[in-house]
Structures are given as C-alpha cells and as structure tokens.
Design a protein around this motif. Structure first.
Motif, mmCIF file in Angstrom:
data_model
loop_
_atom_site.group_PDB
_atom_site.id
_atom_site.type_symbol
_atom_site.label_atom_id
_atom_site.label_comp_id
_atom_site.label_asym_id
_atom_site.label_seq_id
_atom_site.Cartn_x
_atom_site.Cartn_y
_atom_site.Cartn_z
ATOM 1 N N ILE A 29 1.867 -30.488 0.547
ATOM 2 C CA ILE A 29 0.863 -30.630 -0.509
ATOM 3 C C ILE A 29 1.605 -31.039 -1.776
ATOM 4 N N VAL A 30 1.218 -32.162 -2.351
ATOM 5 C CA VAL A 30 1.824 -32.636 -3.593
ATOM 6 C C VAL A 30 0.757 -32.621 -4.674
ATOM 7 N N ALA A 31 1.036 -31.933 -5.768
ATOM 8 C CA ALA A 31 0.098 -31.847 -6.887
ATOM 9 C C ALA A 31 0.473 -32.865 -7.955
ATOM 10 N N ILE A 32 -0.551 -33.493 -8.520
ATOM 11 C CA ILE A 32 -0.378 -34.390 -9.656
ATOM 12 C C ILE A 32 -1.221 -33.822 -10.782
ATOM 13 N N VAL A 33 -0.568 -33.361 -11.822
ATOM 14 C CA VAL A 33 -1.273 -32.664 -12.889
ATOM 15 C C VAL A 33 -1.062 -33.388 -14.211
ATOM 16 N N GLY A 34 -1.964 -33.087 -15.151
ATOM 17 C CA GLY A 34 -1.881 -33.692 -16.466
ATOM 18 C C GLY A 34 -3.218 -33.586 -17.162
ATOM 19 N N ASN A 193 -6.957 -27.862 -13.021
ATOM 20 C CA ASN A 193 -6.608 -26.450 -12.938
ATOM 21 C C ASN A 193 -5.140 -26.354 -12.523
ATOM 22 N N VAL A 194 -4.264 -26.464 -13.515
ATOM 23 C CA VAL A 194 -2.838 -26.631 -13.253
ATOM 24 C C VAL A 194 -2.243 -25.422 -12.540
ATOM 25 N N ALA A 195 -2.569 -24.227 -13.002
ATOM 26 C CA ALA A 195 -1.969 -23.027 -12.427
ATOM 27 C C ALA A 195 -2.287 -22.902 -10.944
ATOM 28 N N VAL A 196 -3.541 -23.111 -10.593
ATOM 29 C CA VAL A 196 -3.951 -22.976 -9.192
ATOM 30 C C VAL A 196 -3.302 -24.040 -8.322
ATOM 31 N N SER A 197 -3.287 -25.291 -8.791
ATOM 32 C CA SER A 197 -2.738 -26.369 -7.972
ATOM 33 C C SER A 197 -1.233 -26.203 -7.777
ATOM 34 N N LEU A 198 -0.525 -25.753 -8.810
ATOM 35 C CA LEU A 198 0.920 -25.563 -8.657
ATOM 36 C C LEU A 198 1.248 -24.420 -7.700
ATOM 37 N N LYS A 199 0.369 -23.437 -7.630
ATOM 38 C CA LYS A 199 0.614 -22.307 -6.727
ATOM 39 C C LYS A 199 0.597 -22.720 -5.264
ATOM 40 N N ILE A 200 -0.188 -23.740 -4.922
ATOM 41 C CA ILE A 200 -0.283 -24.127 -3.513
ATOM 42 C C ILE A 200 0.536 -25.381 -3.190
ATOM 43 N N ALA A 201 1.158 -25.998 -4.207
ATOM 44 C CA ALA A 201 1.867 -27.263 -3.994
ATOM 45 C C ALA A 201 3.321 -27.035 -3.598
ATOM 46 N N HIS A 202 3.773 -27.840 -2.664
ATOM 47 C CA HIS A 202 5.197 -27.844 -2.326
ATOM 48 C C HIS A 202 5.996 -28.609 -3.379
ATOM 49 N N LYS A 203 5.379 -29.660 -3.925
ATOM 50 C CA LYS A 203 6.028 -30.487 -4.935
ATOM 51 C C LYS A 203 4.974 -30.903 -5.939
ATOM 52 N N ALA A 204 5.387 -31.167 -7.172
ATOM 53 C CA ALA A 204 4.415 -31.523 -8.205
ATOM 54 C C ALA A 204 5.002 -32.534 -9.177
ATOM 55 N N TYR A 205 4.102 -33.320 -9.739
ATOM 56 C CA TYR A 205 4.450 -34.302 -10.767
ATOM 57 C C TYR A 205 3.523 -34.097 -11.955
ATOM 58 N N VAL A 206 4.085 -34.144 -13.147
ATOM 59 C CA VAL A 206 3.290 -34.094 -14.376
ATOM 60 C C VAL A 206 3.192 -35.501 -14.943
ATOM 61 N N LEU A 207 1.944 -35.948 -15.166
ATOM 62 C CA LEU A 207 1.701 -37.253 -15.770
ATOM 63 C C LEU A 207 1.289 -37.068 -17.223
ATOM 64 N N THR A 213 6.560 -37.393 -16.277
ATOM 65 C CA THR A 213 7.476 -36.784 -17.244
ATOM 66 C C THR A 213 8.237 -35.591 -16.674
ATOM 67 N N ILE A 214 7.671 -34.898 -15.718
ATOM 68 C CA ILE A 214 8.323 -33.734 -15.117
ATOM 69 C C ILE A 214 8.060 -33.758 -13.615
ATOM 70 N N THR A 215 9.080 -33.440 -12.830
ATOM 71 C CA THR A 215 8.956 -33.375 -11.376
ATOM 72 C C THR A 215 9.674 -32.127 -10.883
ATOM 73 N N GLY A 216 9.140 -31.514 -9.845
ATOM 74 C CA GLY A 216 9.810 -30.355 -9.249
ATOM 75 C C GLY A 216 8.916 -29.687 -8.232
ATOM 76 N N THR A 217 9.366 -28.579 -7.699
ATOM 77 C CA THR A 217 8.505 -27.815 -6.803
ATOM 78 C C THR A 217 7.373 -27.187 -7.612
ATOM 79 N N GLY A 218 6.297 -26.830 -6.927
ATOM 80 C CA GLY A 218 5.198 -26.170 -7.623
ATOM 81 C C GLY A 218 5.669 -24.906 -8.301
#
Length: 234
Positions: A29-34, A193-207, A213-218
């Motif tokens: 699961i990859v989250a894209i947040v912003g 809903n950044v907090a919820v999506s990062l909790k279930i993501a294996h990896k995430a990107y901030v747009l 601008t930021i990449t890493g695990t959830g």
C-alpha cells in the motif's frame, strides 16, 4: 509494479506536476498525501490515462503506459476508485457491477467476480436491483470499490475514499483496502486523512505544489516533524 519517472503535467499554461518520480512495489500500500491542490488527483489521473504527460515515463509491469487512453490502461490491470465515487446513479447496483466487467480482461469471469464482491459487501447483494443513486454514501463507496474489482485489477488507485463519509464508515472502507492488500492487490491511496493513510501504508510520498517533497515508510512519515506540523496539527 508501477514506476513514475520524471513526469511533468500541464493544465493549459499551469504546471500541475513537476518532475514527479515514485515507485510502487507489488503487494504494498503506497500513500500519496498532501493538501488540496498539491497535485494528487492530477497524478492519479495521469497514471490512469485521463491526462497526457508533457514528458516522463510511467511503467506498469515494465511497459510504458504514459499517454495510453484510459480504457487500455484499465485493461492492463490498473483500476481506479475515483473521488466522489462516480457511480451511475440511475442504474441498479447490478448494472453498475456489470459496467465494471466490460473490460476484455474481465468479461469471462463476470459471474465469478460478482459473487466475490457480493460476498465482500453483503449489503450490495441485498440491494442488487435498487437504483445506485438511492444508496447511502457508505454503500455507494462500497459499490465503487466493487465495480472496480469487477475489472480484475492488479493495482487499484483510491482517490479520497473517505471523503464525505462518517468516521465509522471510513474505518470500514480503510479496512476493506487493507483486506484487499492482504489478499494480494497492490494499492495506491490518495487521502486527505493523512494520519489514517500513513498508518496503513508501507510507503508514502508527500506532494506539495506538484512536487514530491518527502518520501519514506508510513511509520517514518508519521513521526517526521515536518509532516506532523503541516498535516497532523502537532
């Protein structure tokens, strides 16, 4: 499974995405947040074939799909649950499901897949011949996910699946995404809903403003001070 390389997208003279690069491993699961206007939906629509990139490559299982029309992208196995659900309100639940099975890749398994999604969402089985527009918001989101699954996707992109839903329904929707992923479906989750999506993501990107601008695990992004200040109110 999916790799976006230095993609640039313009809407008229305005640049929506600038040198976007990201990767999605199979089975994750990859989250894209912003924030609103960061370019999240533009990115999803570009991957899905609804926007044509000015430059860059989009590789799905090694094949370059950048600029392909959306129906061909779907038939390769890239599904999308659009923001706002985008069901056909005047059609019945059953007819909406059948629309999802119109892809050549999915036609032979239409009956089998309908049984599968009805088992996943028992409320849809109870309302098969009800007009989809009369369903509750949560039921419409279930239908949107079920219709996508009728197309036999290998990867599903979820665009703001919690938008406008009650907290208990949001929990159910996100649990459905986790269950699909546990069963082997790769998921891209675009969510305010950044907090919820990062909790279930294996990896995430901030747009931000069309850039990553930021990449890493959830987990890492949940504890990142920049993310906590900008998106979590900490």
């Amino acid at each position: 499974m999916l790799e976006v390389r230095n993609v640039n997208v313009f809407h008229g003279d305005a640049q929506a995405l600038e040198d976007i690069s990201l990767s999605v491993e199979a089975g994750t699961i990859v989250a894209i947040v912003g924030a609103n206007g960061a370019g999240k939906t533009s990115l999803i629509r570009t991957i899905g074939g609804m926007h044509r990139p000015a430059s860059g490559r989009i590789l799905f299982e090694g094949a370059d799909i950048a600029g392909l029309p959306s129906h061909l992208v779907c038939d390769l196995g890239v599904g999308q649950v659009a923001e706002g659900r985008q069901i056909f309100p005047a059609l019945s639940v059953a007819e909406n499901l059948d629309m999802g099975a119109m892809l050549p890749r999915a036609r032979r398994k239409r009956v089998q897949n309908r049984e599968r999604v009805q088992a996943m969402f028992p409320k849809l089985r109870e309302r098969l011949w009800q007009a989809a527009g009369t369903l509750s918001g949560g039921e419409q989101q279930m239908l949107a996910i079920a219709r996508c699954l009728m197309g036999e996707p290998k990867l599903i992109m979820f665009d703001e699946p919690s938008l406008g839903l009650a907290p208990t329904i949001v929990h159910d929707v996100l649990q459905t995404i986790r269950d699909l992923n546990a069963a082997g479906t790769t998921c891209v989750l675009v969510e305010q809903n950044v907090a919820v999506s990062l909790k279930i993501a294996h990896k995430a990107y901030v747009l931000e403003n069309g850039r990553v601008t930021i990449t890493g695990t959830g987990e890492a992004l949940l504890s990142d001070e920049r993310v906590r200040r900008a998106y979590l109110g900490v």
